[in-house]
Design a protein around this motif. Structure first.
Motif, short mmCIF file in Angstrom:
data_model
loop_
_atom_site.label_atom_id
_atom_site.label_comp_id
_atom_site.label_asym_id
_atom_site.label_seq_id
_atom_site.Cartn_x
_atom_site.Cartn_y
_atom_site.Cartn_z
N GLU A 25 -1.70 -5.75 5.36
CA GLU A 25 -2.20 -6.14 6.67
C GLU A 25 -3.06 -5.03 7.28
O GLU A 25 -4.09 -5.31 7.91
CB GLU A 25 -1.04 -6.48 7.62
N ILE B 134 3.32 -9.92 10.48
CA ILE B 134 4.36 -10.07 9.45
C ILE B 134 5.56 -10.84 10.00
O ILE B 134 6.12 -11.72 9.33
CB ILE B 134 4.79 -8.69 8.92
N GLN C 161 9.37 -4.84 3.63
CA GLN C 161 8.06 -5.42 3.94
C GLN C 161 6.96 -4.35 3.99
O GLN C 161 5.86 -4.61 4.49
CB GLN C 161 8.11 -6.16 5.29
N LYS D 260 3.68 -5.38 2.29
CA LYS D 260 2.98 -6.38 3.09
C LYS D 260 2.31 -5.73 4.30
O LYS D 260 1.17 -6.09 4.66
CB LYS D 260 3.96 -7.47 3.54
N LEU D 261 3.00 -4.78 4.92
CA LEU D 261 2.42 -4.07 6.06
C LEU D 261 1.15 -3.33 5.62
O LEU D 261 0.13 -3.35 6.33
CB LEU D 261 3.42 -3.09 6.65
#
Length: 379
Positions: free
Chosen positions: A344, A315, A337, A340-341
């Motif tokens: 991932e 990231i 974030q 997004k984490l």
């Protein structure tokens, strides 16, 4: 007379400051990010996880400090590792959802607690439905027709019974009796339940309870002559993974003939090296403990820290980490974030110390088990 196993729950929260490397303009930059860990440092599982996480911290040049639950999420934590199963876990998962912080559960395997109910929950433990199918295969192999299912009053235990019943649907076997034993049950309560079991026709018992309750159960079953030939007792993965704690203890005599389901961990050079490191560190951390062995719980704890650090590194290649004040409480900050984490993490497809680390629809992918049997002072 054996006094049984005392059960204690004293969870603490720890913040781990992880050094994350990200490649920026062909240079490698490192920055500390905070991971939260909740564990019971007085329990055997907690001690195993604590040492494994300490080694992960050492591998990444980390440091730690102790905080309480809400302050943890005001300390710009990017992830929470839940290494202690308790009734508070749904509350911790709700906090994770509110703060957009992924919560990694190392032990919760109940189908009732999933990523669908708590979007930011990541279960590192495999779903109970998988191990119940494995137990059903064993039931089919030996041709056992009538099964009794014993579980505790924990939410994770109750959900497993339904999973086991579903796993038996296409077989000629069935659950003929179920009993729920309170997690804090004393000797008399346990004996009353065992008298009921002794009176029924079934002699095959599947036990899905916390370790302390299970140990007390087998002590009483031994005294009542229910661990002799003609009876079959089998424990699920959570209990069997802690058998080493009972080796050479007085309670070990109560477990003779006991069957257990354990997660199979593929052997590797990396695992062997880590096991040696872990054993040395565990002896230093717990000098008074003689019986111990690294298990899947500890390996998952290590793999989780490494996985989160790698995901954060990806990231940070394209964005800086940021937090905003929560709209309803000044003690909590929202990780911008976090979504997004989570993406991932669910894209992870690697081999860790515990084996394959891969997700399918928000759940850990696949698993294989081995059947173990207590004989003498070993299994």
């Amino acid at each position: 007379m054996n006094k049984g196993v005392e059960m204690k729950t004293l969870p603490i929260f720890v913040v781990i400051c992880v050094l994350v490397a990200a490649s920026v303009d062909a240079a490698v930059q490192k920055e500390k990010v905070n991971l939260g860990v909740r564990l019971d440092s007085t329990s055997y599982s907690g001690k195993i996880a604590k040492t494994a996480i300490k080694l992960a911290m050492d591998d990444m040049n980390n440091q730690s400090q102790v905080l309480n639950a809400v302050d943890l999420l005001g300390n710009q934590v990017v992830a929470l590792i839940e290494a202690h199963m308790s009734e508070a876990e749904p509350f911790i998962s709700h906090l994770g959802d509110a703060a957009h912080v992924p919560v990694f559960s190392l032990s919760d395997s109940s189908p009732a607690v999933s990523n669908q109910r708590f979007p930011f929950l990541v279960r590192m433990a495999h779903d109970d439905r998988i191990q119940m199918k494995a137990i059903a295969s064993l039931v089919k192999h030996y041709g056992w027709r009538s099964i009794s299912f014993l579980h505790s009053d924990h939410d994770f235990s109750c959900g497993a019974m339904s999973s086991f019943r579903d796993a038996l649907k296409n077989l000629t076997s069935e659950i003929v009796y179920t009993t729920m034993i309170p997690s804090n049950a004393q000797k008399q309560t346990i004996r009353e339940e065992l008298y009921k079991l002794k009176a029924i026709d079934s002699r095959v018992f599947v036990v899905h309870t916390p370790f302390g309750l299970g140990m007390n159960l087998f002590v009483e079953a031994k005294e009542m002559g229910m661990m002799e030939s003609g009876y079959v007792w089998m424990t699920t993965q959570g209990f069997a993974s802690l058998w080493d704690y009972a080796l050479n203890a007085s309670t070990m005599t109560s477990m003779q003939g006991l069957l257990g389901l354990k997660t199979h961990t593929p052997n590797s050079e990396e695992l062997n090296d880590f096991t040696e490191r872990w054993e040395r560190q565990f002896r230093l951390d717990n000098p008074n403990m003689k019986n111990f062995e690294l298990n899947t719980f500890g390996l998952l704890a290590y793999d989780t820290v490494v996985m989160v650090a790698r995901a954060i590194g990806k990231i940070k290649e394209n964005a800086s980490l940021s937090f905003l004040q929560h709209s309803t409480t000044t003690k909590m900050k929202v990780f911008q974030q976090g979504g997004k984490l989570l993406q991932e993490i669910f894209l992870t497809n690697s081999t860790g110390l515990s084996g394959l680390v891969r997700f399918n629809e928000g759940e850990m992918y696949g698993c294989s088990y081995e059947i173990v049997n207590v004989v003498g002072k070993s299994y």
